[in-house]
Structures are given as C-alpha cells and as structure tokens.
Design an enzyme around this catalytic site. Structure first.
Site, short mmCIF file in Angstrom:
data_model
loop_
_atom_site.label_atom_id
_atom_site.label_comp_id
_atom_site.label_asym_id
_atom_site.label_seq_id
_atom_site.Cartn_x
_atom_site.Cartn_y
_atom_site.Cartn_z
N LYS A 13 0.81 -1.21 0.00
CA LYS A 13 0.00 0.00 0.00
C LYS A 13 0.85 1.27 0.00
CE LYS A 13 -1.15 -0.27 4.94
NZ LYS A 13 -0.02 -1.20 5.23
N ARG A 88 -5.62 2.54 11.69
CA ARG A 88 -5.26 1.13 11.87
C ARG A 88 -6.12 0.48 12.94
NH1 ARG A 88 0.43 1.57 9.99
NH2 ARG A 88 1.27 -0.49 9.65
N ARG A 127 12.47 -7.23 1.87
CA ARG A 127 12.39 -5.78 1.87
C ARG A 127 13.65 -5.18 2.48
NH1 ARG A 127 6.67 -2.92 3.10
NH2 ARG A 127 7.29 -2.60 5.24
N ARG A 160 14.76 -3.78 8.13
CA ARG A 160 14.25 -3.11 9.33
C ARG A 160 13.85 -4.14 10.39
NH1 ARG A 160 9.87 0.70 6.59
NH2 ARG A 160 8.54 -0.69 7.77
N ARG A 171 3.08 -8.73 13.43
CA ARG A 171 2.37 -7.59 12.82
C ARG A 171 1.14 -8.07 12.07
NH1 ARG A 171 6.51 -4.25 9.39
NH2 ARG A 171 4.82 -2.77 9.26
P1 AMP Z 1 4.17 1.13 8.53
O1 AMP Z 1 5.39 1.72 7.92
O2 AMP Z 1 2.89 1.83 8.11
O3 AMP Z 1 4.07 -0.36 8.35
O4 AMP Z 1 4.27 1.40 10.11
C1 AMP Z 1 5.34 0.88 10.88
C2 AMP Z 1 4.93 0.80 12.33
O5 AMP Z 1 4.57 2.10 12.83
C3 AMP Z 1 3.71 -0.06 12.65
O6 AMP Z 1 4.02 -1.43 12.76
C4 AMP Z 1 3.25 0.53 13.96
O7 AMP Z 1 4.06 0.11 15.04
C5 AMP Z 1 3.51 2.02 13.76
N1 AMP Z 1 2.33 2.69 13.17
C6 AMP Z 1 2.23 3.29 11.95
N2 AMP Z 1 1.01 3.80 11.76
C7 AMP Z 1 0.30 3.52 12.88
C8 AMP Z 1 -1.04 3.76 13.29
N3 AMP Z 1 -1.92 4.39 12.50
N4 AMP Z 1 -1.42 3.32 14.52
C9 AMP Z 1 -0.55 2.68 15.33
N5 AMP Z 1 0.71 2.40 15.00
C10 AMP Z 1 1.14 2.82 13.78
#
Ligand code: AMP
Length: 214
Positions: A13, A88, A127, A160, A171
């Site tokens: 996404k 989320r 990744r 990462r 996750r």
């Molecule tokens: P992403 O890059 O979107 O996969 O986000 C990486 C990490 O950031 C996630 O696994 C969460 O720990 C945190 N995170 C990002 N967006 C949110 C959100 N809307 N609510 C809670 N945690 C978030």
C-alpha cells in the site's frame, strides 16, 4: 479526493500510495514514515513510538490520532490527501471521522489492497530500507542498481527490525485483530474498494486508478 489505503503490512500500500499521490498531486501521509522520521531525529514521540514499533505492536491511538488530525488540516491538504497506515484501529477511524465531519468533510475512498499472509511473509523478508532517506526496496521485486546501496541517496540498506520474520508474523496477527475490522467499517459506509494486491505493481496501480478515475 481523500483516500485511505487499507491492507496488511507489506501488501504494497505504501508503494501504491506514493504513485497515487504523484498522479493526483495530493500529499502522501504515512504515519509509519512520520514515526521513523521522529525516531531518526530523536524526538520524544520517536522514542515512545520505537518501543512499540520494534515489537511489531501498534503505537497507542493517543500518539497517532492528534498527529494525523493536525496534518490533514494543513494547507497542502485542501485538494485532498492519501493516508497510508492510518487508520489502523476502529477508534482511529472514528477520531478521523469526527474531525472531518466537524469541518463538513468525509473520506471519499478506502482502498483495500488484498494479499494473503503467506505472500506477505515472503515479500517482507526481501524488503530493504535505506538508513539515510528511508526509501524502501525489495531484493527481488524492486532491487537497487548497486546491491545494498540506496539509489536515491547512496546510504546503506538494512532489513528493518519490524520486517524481520518473527516481527512480521506478529504484525500480521495485530493486523487481523485490530485493523481488519476497518474493512467492515468502511464497507458499511459504502466507500470500500477492494483490489487484488497479488498482481504486479503496475496492474495494482491500474486497478486503483480505474476506481479513482482519470
Ligand atoms: P508502517 O510503515 O505503516 O508499516 O508502520 C510501521 C509501524 O509504525 C507499525 O508497525 C506501527 O508500530 C507504527 N504505526 C504506523 N502507523 C500507525 C497507526 N496508524 N497506529 C498505530 N501504529 C502505527
């Protein structure tokens, strides 16, 4: 045009959100990117977020909601925006709804990029992220020109912590428990659009632009 991107971590996404932002000339707002920038800058928010992120957990709603609600009210968001990684949880979606309806606005599209869990685990292991600018690549699907080096800024690439296999599984569990209910939430509002995320990046993009229009 106000768009939300839904989908499991690693469904692609983020990549699609960037392409959509470029095509429709609207800001791409990624909460994950905002947290990573804060971690890099050593801010208080970054320190708090990191403890959750490294464990594959969601950052608490109260650290996320105000941040996004403030961001979408900035001048560059007047024509719309694309939210990537937010909401989320149901409370996050409700807080966004409340903030938007207070100013007479609403989300136009919630696009769900669907990919089965087994594909996700394979994808995330390949990744790689740049330690300098945060750009993401994939060993197989989106390789850099020079192995291990960022095409954009020349810094080193890493896997990462939150993309490591044990964290990915966690996750995914968190996604199914806390984020997947949003599919029903937006479906009931009549704005959910589903696309098959197992297609090529270009095909997924075409499916999305077919929904959003020219
Ligand atoms: P992403 O890059 O979107 O996969 O986000 C990486 C990490 O950031 C996630 O696994 C969460 O720990 C945190 N995170 C990002 N967006 C949110 C959100 N809307 N609510 C809670 N945690 C978030």
């Amino acid at each position: 045009m106000k768009i939300i991107m839904l989908g499991a971590p690693g469904a692609g996404k983020g990549t699609q959100a960037k392409k959509i932002a470029e095509k429709y000339q609207i800001p791409h707002i990624s909460t994950g990117d905002i947290f990573r920038a804060n971690i890099k800058d050593g801010t208080e928010l970054g320190k708090k977020a990191k403890t959750y992120m490294d464990q594959g957990l969601l950052v608490p709603d109260e650290l996320v909601c105000d941040l996004v609600v403030d961001r979408v009210q900035k001048d560059d968001c007047k024509k719309g925006y694309i939210l990537d990684g937010f909401p989320r949880t149901i409370p996050q979606a409700e807080s966004l709804d409340a903030a938007l309806s207070a100013i007479g606005e609403a989300v136009d599209y919630a696009i769900d990029v669907e990919v089965p869990d087994e594909n996700i685990v394979n994808r995330m292991g390949g990744r790689r992220a740049c330690v300098g600018c945060g750009a993401t690549y994939h060993l197989v699907y989106a390789p850099t020109k020079k192995e291990g080096i960022c095409d954009t800024c020349g810094a080193e690439l890493i896997l990462r912590d939150d993309d490591k296999p044990q964290t990915v599984q966690k996750r995914l569990n968190v996604y199914h428990e806390q984020t997947q209910p949003l599919i029903d939430f937006y479906s009931k509002k009549g704005i959910l659009k589903e696309v098959d995320g197992t297609m090529s990046m270009e095909e997924v993009f075409q499916a999305i632009t077919g929904i959003l229009g020219a």
